[in-house]
Scaffold this active site. Structure first.
Site, short mmCIF file in Angstrom:
data_model
loop_
_atom_site.label_atom_id
_atom_site.label_comp_id
_atom_site.label_asym_id
_atom_site.label_seq_id
_atom_site.Cartn_x
_atom_site.Cartn_y
_atom_site.Cartn_z
N CYS A 1 39.52 45.77 44.13
CA CYS A 1 40.60 46.36 43.35
C CYS A 1 41.89 46.50 44.13
CB CYS A 1 40.19 47.72 42.87
SG CYS A 1 38.68 47.65 41.97
N ILE A 2 42.49 45.43 44.55
CA ILE A 2 43.74 45.58 45.29
C ILE A 2 44.77 44.58 44.82
CG2 ILE A 2 42.94 46.67 47.38
CD1 ILE A 2 42.38 44.04 48.57
#
Lengths: 102, 415
Positions: free
Chosen positions: A101-102
């Site tokens: 999740c980046i």
């Protein structure tokens, strides 16, 4: 939330992942696998051992990491944990779902 | 005289040169920057180049113009970083010693990581738009393409600017509508993630837009190879997606000099303290921008926020003071949604992208997580801001390095 599995009460998030690894046991892993239509074999446990090792070292898990793990190749990973292998194997291992999740 | 060496004259490196030249005493510190390329690209423009929204000249300039005169600019390839010896080897045998090093070598695409991707069909019917060459080749292809199956694909995370492939899909929808040929094009968005974006909160808003624009979505797709003879991509679960035109974001990796020097992870990103931006291994080495392994977006806005914090920390380091773990992972991205509209997202390590106003709490004028024409104009105006303010280290009014929590409907990420 609370969940009763393998005669034990465990704390899980809304996706069913254990919140506290200390509550995990091989029996719980086996029962979580069964809920996902997976029958655990020695090979499955070798993968779970690898995941625990990575988790302990706080190394992020990824498909790329599996490729380089030397434990198994990605094809076999998919055949052992069909569908979403990282998601399912971490659920069984009692560790958080890997985030990219980046 | 002490030497501060910056590796890479991209967005992050150029900003650091501009910030530090104003802050470091010139009698004590010589600043040097090394980059092998002469041209500085406005990388956000690579999204617009394929659709003929920007011209080639709008996305590139002579990079040396943005480096202050007091900074020595060496245009050479970096062969090796030797942090144990506090020196860097350049091509042609030149060695540069440093007292303080800033690694700003960025990230780049590595299509060779996937079998069949950069084979004979690379830039024929398989394209990237993360390089100037790729975006330009794709523009030429789109100008004459008669339609078929367009697949917009993400290989693996992390990637630079994680919203860019989605924006590409949205802009493609508009582009083909404007050309009167949307009915001839089937657009499919293929991602290794569970949803359209890395952050669940924003993914909901973006999934809705995909549906509205009739863009199909294939999620949890971990590509194994490209079958370029039969025009399909195949994942490890043997799911196949056919294409006539494949626009992919290949694996993103740090610069190969990181690998040669043995100072990075599997993807050549450098292990960095997420709050202070100091290297985890060497105390006189700092890392900024796409080159870090930090769990935030690889984006110009992030580099911008990091640059302000890193400048302060370098001054502290030089004075022998304790570093501040001040970077909060703040990222701020305009998301082009097509038809002259955009939405804006603002997030950091702990807060999901939220609804609210930006940059002034309660006023805006920009609205977070909502589509609007003002946001689109903001995105276009940003090109001017980039060349004229951001690179030069001129503060942008109202926009702070740390995420402002006022005027926002906040939601903390569950970790």
């Amino acid at each position: 939330m609370k969940k009763i599995i393998a005669q034990k009460e465990i704390d899980v998030n809304e996706e069913g992942y254990l919140l506290d690894f200390n509550q995990w046991s091989k029996e719980i892993g086996e029962a979580l696998a069964a809920e996902n239509d997976i029958t655990m074999t020695d090979r499955h446990w070798e993968v779970i051992d690898y995941l625990h090792d990575k988790h302990q070292k706080e190394e992020p898990l990824s498909i790329r990491g599996i490729k380089k793990s030397g434990v198994l190749n990605v094809k076999e990973f998919y055949s052992l944990f069909p569908g979403g292998p990282l998601k399912k194997s971490t659920l069984i291992a009692g560790i958080p779902k890997p985030k990219s999740c980046i | 005289m002490k030497n501060l060496l910056i590796l890479g004259a991209g967005t992050a490196g150029t900003m650091m040169a501009n910030h530090l030249t104003k802050k470091l005493p010139k009698q004590e510190w010589q600043i040097t920057i090394v980059d092998q390329h002469e041209t500085h690209y406005y990388q956000p423009g690579f999204l617009f180049l394929p659709f003929d929204i920007y011209t080639e000249d709008q996305v590139k300039k002579d990079g040396t113009k943005f480096i202050p005169k007091s900074v020595e600019y060496i245009q050479k390839k970096i062969e090796l970083i030797q942090p144990e010896a506090n020196c860097v080897q350049l091509e042609g045998g030149e060695q540069v010693n440093y007292d303080l090093l800033i690694i700003a070598t960025g990230s780049t695409i590595a299509p060779e990581e996937i079998e069949g991707m950069d084979g004979p069909m690379w830039h024929k019917n398989i394209f990237d738009f993360y390089t100037y060459e790729g975006a330009k080749a794709l523009r030429d292809k789109l100008r004459e393409w008669e339609g078929g199956k367009l697949v917009v694909h993400v290989t693996e995370m992390p990637i630079k600017c994680p919203v860019a492939p989605l924006e590409f899909a949205f802009l493609a929808d508009s582009y083909f509508k404007n050309k009167g040929m949307r009915d001839k094009v089937e657009i499919t968005y293929v991602t290794p993630l569970d949803g359209a974006f890395t952050k669940p909160r924003a993914a909901k808003a973006l999934d809705y837009l995909l549906e509205e624009k009739d863009i199909k979505e294939v999620t949890s797709f971990n590509i194994e190879r490209v079958d370029y003879e039969n025009n399909k991509i195949i994942d490890y679960a043997d799911v196949e997606v056919e294409y006539d035109l494949l626009v992919t974001v290949p694996t993103n990796m740090g610069d190969s000099v990181i690998e040669r020097s043995g100072i990075g992870d599997d993807l050549n990103f450098v292990s960095t303290n997420k709050g202070s931006l100091q290297s985890k291994e060497y105390e006189n080495v700092f890392v900024i921008g796409d080159a870090t392994n930090l769990p935030t977006s690889k984006a110009g806005s992030v580099a911008h926020f990091e640059a302000e914090i890193l400048t302060e920390n370098i001054l502290r380091y030089i004075k022998g003071e304790q570093l501040e773990e001040a970077f909060d992972g703040h990222a701020n991205c305009f998301v082009e949604t097509g038809n002259g509209k955009a939405l804006l997202i603002d997030f950091n390590y702990v807060h999901e992208p939220v609804e609210g106003t930006f940059p002034i709490p309660g006023i805006g004028p920009l609205r977070l997580l909502k589509e609007s024409k003002a946001n689109h104009l903001g995105k276009l105006a940003f090109r001017w801001v980039y060349w004229n303010m951001l690179l030069k280290g001129v503060p942008i009014p109202f926009v702070s390095a740390k995420m402002n929590e006022k005027g926002k409907k906040l939601e903390t990420v569950n970790t």
